[in-house]
Design an enzyme around this catalytic site. Sequence first.
Site, PDB file in Angstrom:
ATOM      1  N   HIS A 122       6.965   5.897   1.405  1.00 60.05           N
ATOM      2  CA  HIS A 122       7.785   4.741   0.998  1.00 60.05           C
ATOM      3  C   HIS A 122       8.729   5.136  -0.134  1.00 60.05           C
ATOM      4  O   HIS A 122       9.899   4.740  -0.157  1.00 60.05           O
ATOM      5  CB  HIS A 122       6.895   3.597   0.503  1.00 60.05           C
ATOM      6  CG  HIS A 122       6.031   2.986   1.550  1.00 60.05           C
ATOM      7  ND1 HIS A 122       4.659   3.105   1.563  1.00 60.05           N
ATOM      8  CD2 HIS A 122       6.349   2.229   2.639  1.00 60.05           C
ATOM      9  CE1 HIS A 122       4.169   2.442   2.596  1.00 60.05           C
ATOM     10  NE2 HIS A 122       5.164   1.912   3.269  1.00 60.05           N
ATOM     11  N   ALA A 167       0.862  -1.196   0.000  1.00 62.16           N
ATOM     12  CA  ALA A 167       0.000   0.000   0.000  1.00 62.16           C
ATOM     13  C   ALA A 167       0.895   1.243   0.000  1.00 62.16           C
ATOM     14  O   ALA A 167       0.795   2.119   0.867  1.00 62.16           O
ATOM     15  CB  ALA A 167      -0.973  -0.012   1.180  1.00 62.16           C
TER      16      ALA A 167
END
Length: 285
Positions: free
Chosen positions: A35, A30
């Site tokens: 990230h 996700a």
Amino acid sequence: MKVLKTAKEVREHYRVSVLRNPGFVPTMGALHEGHLSLVGRATGSCRMTAVSIFVNPTQFNDPDDLLKYPRTLDADLQMLSGVLRENDFVFVPSVEEIYPEPDTRRFDFGDLERVMEGAHRPGHFNGVAQVVSRLFDIIRPSCAFFGQKDFQQLTIIRELARREYPKTEIIACPIVRESDGLAMSSRNRRLLGHHRERAGEIYRTLVAASAMLADFEIPEIREFVTDRINMIPDFRLEYFEIVEQDTLKPVRARIGMSPEKKYYGCIALRAGDVRLIDNMEFGLQ
Ligand code: PAF
């Protein structure tokens, strides 16, 4: 970029590409800009980057949370294909690959795991340590990148690396925030519209609370944070602690704080049924 599913495929990839010990970004998928900032740090400083996507069942103390954890593998791979290079890889193992047998190891992080997330999510950090050690054994990274949003996790992983993976450098990366200050998290996509609209209040509360440190005592600051979060409809504070950076020891009075040390205000709360955490450095002025 390659997509690899087994430890054997990782070993074969190292053999063929004649590179090994990559920079490593472990994730549960996700993926979001937060990230990508970790991946950018890895590709910017390492000749090979590995990203893992694995929703680790052993770190979920709440089965409902595991069930509802967002899974967006196709979109994640699409996103990574735009930033990873030819020799970089995404490791997408099955549960059986990571845990061919139930993992019965018990890690003891002492006081580091007795506060905040450790106190509110029994077994959580044991599960994190299990999966990170399995992933480190397979990937054998020279360095691994972790976001500072999971502040306590970062401290615990540093301790794990100090004890068991001294050759792997743990690199902390700053929290990436939305324009209203909400810390980016995979869980944000589960927020209902009206909860999302108020969620920037978490960041603003931390900013206000950190400014209070100059004039107010710790219990007053805690009361302020509790009231301000619980005032938002459907929001419920789980904890707010000001802790010392390395020991995670909660501060109970300003007199106990040292100008030589760093402190962080750490918060956990529920917005509806979504659990959010955040933190910020709380400096003595
Ligand atoms: O921070 C996370 O996403 C997870 O806790 C981690 C480190 C990938 C382990 O499952």
